[in-house]
Design a protein around this motif. Structure first.
Motif, PDB file in Angstrom:
ATOM      1  N   ASP A 111       0.830  -1.206   0.000  1.00  0.00           N
ATOM      2  CA  ASP A 111       0.000   0.000   0.000  1.00  0.00           C
ATOM      3  C   ASP A 111       0.865   1.257   0.000  1.00  0.00           C
ATOM      4  O   ASP A 111       0.526   2.255  -0.632  1.00  0.00           O
ATOM      5  N   ILE A 112       1.982   1.195   0.719  1.00  0.00           N
ATOM      6  CA  ILE A 112       2.915   2.329   0.713  1.00  0.00           C
ATOM      7  C   ILE A 112       3.484   2.522  -0.685  1.00  0.00           C
ATOM      8  O   ILE A 112       3.561   3.644  -1.195  1.00  0.00           O
ATOM      9  N   LEU A 113       3.870   1.423  -1.323  1.00  0.00           N
ATOM     10  CA  LEU A 113       4.437   1.516  -2.676  1.00  0.00           C
ATOM     11  C   LEU A 113       3.402   2.023  -3.678  1.00  0.00           C
ATOM     12  O   LEU A 113       3.731   2.805  -4.573  1.00  0.00           O
ATOM     13  N   ALA A 114       2.162   1.594  -3.526  1.00  0.00           N
ATOM     14  CA  ALA A 114       1.104   2.078  -4.421  1.00  0.00           C
ATOM     15  C   ALA A 114       0.906   3.577  -4.248  1.00  0.00           C
ATOM     16  O   ALA A 114       0.729   4.323  -5.221  1.00  0.00           O
ATOM     17  N   THR A 115       0.952   4.024  -2.997  1.00  0.00           N
ATOM     18  CA  THR A 115       0.817   5.457  -2.709  1.00  0.00           C
ATOM     19  C   THR A 115       1.963   6.238  -3.330  1.00  0.00           C
ATOM     20  O   THR A 115       1.756   7.270  -3.976  1.00  0.00           O
ATOM     21  N   MET A 116       3.178   5.744  -3.153  1.00  0.00           N
ATOM     22  CA  MET A 116       4.342   6.464  -3.685  1.00  0.00           C
ATOM     23  C   MET A 116       4.382   6.420  -5.209  1.00  0.00           C
ATOM     24  O   MET A 116       4.914   7.338  -5.841  1.00  0.00           O
ATOM     25  N   SER A 117       3.830   5.387  -5.790  1.00  0.00           N
ATOM     26  CA  SER A 117       3.739   5.345  -7.256  1.00  0.00           C
ATOM     27  C   SER A 117       2.815   6.449  -7.759  1.00  0.00           C
ATOM     28  O   SER A 117       3.094   7.088  -8.784  1.00  0.00           O
ATOM     29  N   ARG A 118       1.712   6.678  -7.030  1.00  0.00           N
ATOM     30  CA  ARG A 118       0.817   7.779  -7.400  1.00  0.00           C
ATOM     31  C   ARG A 118       1.526   9.121  -7.251  1.00  0.00           C
ATOM     32  O   ARG A 118       1.360  10.021  -8.088  1.00  0.00           O
ATOM     33  N   ILE A 119       2.312   9.250  -6.187  1.00  0.00           N
ATOM     34  CA  ILE A 119       3.068  10.478  -5.972  1.00  0.00           C
ATOM     35  C   ILE A 119       4.052  10.691  -7.118  1.00  0.00           C
ATOM     36  O   ILE A 119       4.177  11.807  -7.642  1.00  0.00           O
ATOM     37  N   ARG A 120       4.753   9.623  -7.514  1.00  0.00           N
ATOM     38  CA  ARG A 120       5.712   9.731  -8.622  1.00  0.00           C
ATOM     39  C   ARG A 120       5.023  10.172  -9.905  1.00  0.00           C
ATOM     40  O   ARG A 120       5.517  11.046 -10.629  1.00  0.00           O
ATOM     41  N   GLN A 121       3.869   9.579 -10.179  1.00  0.00           N
ATOM     42  CA  GLN A 121       3.141   9.934 -11.399  1.00  0.00           C
ATOM     43  C   GLN A 121       2.731  11.396 -11.390  1.00  0.00           C
ATOM     44  O   GLN A 121       2.787  12.075 -12.428  1.00  0.00           O
ATOM     45  N   LYS A 122       2.339  11.888 -10.222  1.00  0.00           N
ATOM     46  CA  LYS A 122       1.943  13.293 -10.114  1.00  0.00           C
ATOM     47  C   LYS A 122       3.141  14.207 -10.340  1.00  0.00           C
ATOM     48  O   LYS A 122       3.040  15.229 -11.032  1.00  0.00           O
ATOM     49  N   ILE A 123       4.284  13.840  -9.783  1.00  0.00           N
ATOM     50  CA  ILE A 123       5.509  14.625  -9.984  1.00  0.00           C
ATOM     51  C   ILE A 123       5.869  14.659 -11.462  1.00  0.00           C
ATOM     52  O   ILE A 123       6.163  15.723 -12.021  1.00  0.00           O
ATOM     53  N   GLU A 124       5.837  13.489 -12.095  1.00  0.00           N
ATOM     54  CA  GLU A 124       6.197  13.408 -13.512  1.00  0.00           C
ATOM     55  C   GLU A 124       5.251  14.218 -14.380  1.00  0.00           C
ATOM     56  O   GLU A 124       5.675  14.891 -15.335  1.00  0.00           O
ATOM     57  N   GLN A 125       3.963  14.151 -14.053  1.00  0.00           N
ATOM     58  CA  GLN A 125       2.979  14.910 -14.827  1.00  0.00           C
ATOM     59  C   GLN A 125       3.221  16.401 -14.708  1.00  0.00           C
ATOM     60  O   GLN A 125       3.217  17.126 -15.715  1.00  0.00           O
ATOM     61  N   GLU A 126       3.437  16.873 -13.496  1.00  0.00           N
ATOM     62  CA  GLU A 126       3.654  18.304 -13.283  1.00  0.00           C
ATOM     63  C   GLU A 126       4.927  18.782 -13.970  1.00  0.00           C
ATOM     64  O   GLU A 126       4.958  19.861 -14.572  1.00  0.00           O
ATOM     65  N   ARG A 127       5.980  17.983 -13.919  1.00  0.00           N
ATOM     66  CA  ARG A 127       7.239  18.391 -14.546  1.00  0.00           C
ATOM     67  C   ARG A 127       7.141  18.346 -16.062  1.00  0.00           C
ATOM     68  O   ARG A 127       7.735  19.171 -16.743  1.00  0.00           O
ATOM     69  N   SER A 128       6.390  17.366 -16.557  1.00  0.00           N
ATOM     70  CA  SER A 128       6.191  17.290 -18.007  1.00  0.00           C
ATOM     71  C   SER A 128       5.426  18.502 -18.509  1.00  0.00           C
ATOM     72  O   SER A 128       5.760  19.084 -19.552  1.00  0.00           O
ATOM     73  N   GLU A 129       4.411  18.908 -17.744  1.00  0.00           N
ATOM     74  CA  GLU A 129       3.629  20.081 -18.114  1.00  0.00           C
ATOM     75  C   GLU A 129       4.496  21.332 -18.075  1.00  0.00           C
ATOM     76  O   GLU A 129       4.440  22.169 -18.981  1.00  0.00           O
TER      77      GLU A 129
END
Length: 256
Positions: A111-129
């Motif tokens: 569950d921790i890894l799933a949470t951090m994967s969502r965090i990573r995706q959000k970081i990547e999305q914001e930086r890509s934008e």
């Protein structure tokens, strides 16, 4: 790899989190372990990090105090609260401090890894934008402000203020723009109206809160910006196909 700081005052838990989880699976590496909130802040002020995982109860500065400082000084850092307290007041404060995720102990490694994967995706999305915005200088709005930059500011503002009454006029005032122009611009760039985007953000946050049975559904409604409980239930069903109580029953977290 993105950089993760863990702040936890109990040494066994602190080391267990650092060594017992395959952080690279979620795209993170643990760069610092802090035994209290002040040491976490001291490190961050000298070293860049992408995300922090904070225990709530810590000496000197607790997790919520750290989150409040980070939300003001380092708004790009993603904050995850790891707490043994299923308290409505704690969860409410966490939301106000811009916390991205609120996990209750005990929590499984997956569950921790799933949470951090969502965090990573959000970081990547914001930086890509951000990169796409800087690479398209021809997209300019009124007074030389980039259209893409306006949209990014709007999204960030919504993410920080969705729990409050937030109108199109509030948004336009914040951006110093005409209501009609901003509405048209947002729909053109996002493919969705400002109102529908705000609703989507609120419902997503509501889903994450509903799995915690300690928080009453009417409180969940308040925490995501709906003062009227019936309106919240109606909108939630429209957006998800389930009532809040049905969603809770299906996805509730069952303590081990």
């Amino acid at each position: 790899m993105y950089k993760l700081l863990i702040a936890e005052d109990e040494k066994i838990i602190r080391n267990g989190l650092a060594k017992g989880i395959e952080w690279e699976r979620a795209g993170f590496e643990v760069v610092f372990l802090a035994e209290n909130g002040q040491k976490a802040i001291d490190y961050i002020r000298k070293n860049p990090v992408d995300a922090v995982m904070l225990d709530i109860r810590m000496p000197v500065l607790d997790g919520l105090q750290v989150a409040e400082i980070l939300s003001k000084e380092y708004p790009d850092i993603k904050i995850v609260i790891l707490s043994g307290y299923a308290s409505f007041s704690y969860a409410q404060q966490a939301i106000r401090c811009g916390v991205s995720e609120y996990l209750l102990k005990p929590v499984k490694n997956d569950d921790i890894l799933a949470t951090m994967s969502r965090i990573r995706q959000k970081i990547e999305q914001e930086r890509s934008e951000a990169e796409s915005f800087s690479s398209e200088p021809e997209l300019l709005a009124v007074k030389g402000i980039k259209i893409a930059g306006i949209i990014l500011r709007a999204k960030n503002y919504i993410d920080k203020n969705y729990m409050h009454a937030l109108s199109l006029t509030d948004m336009s005032d914040y951006l110093q723009m005409n209501d009609t122009y901003f509405s048209m611009l947002f729909k053109s760039e996002m493919g969705i109206t400002f109102k529908d985007y705000l609703t989507a953000v609120r419902i997503t946050k509501a889903k994450s809160l509903l799995v915690n049975e300690e928080i009453k559904i009417n409180k969940v409604a308040e925490m995501v910006g709906y003062g009227d409980y019936r309106s919240f239930c109606k909108i939630f069903r429209r957006e998800t196909g389930s009532s809040p109580s049905e969603y809770r029953e299906k996805y509730r977290v069952i303590p081990e």
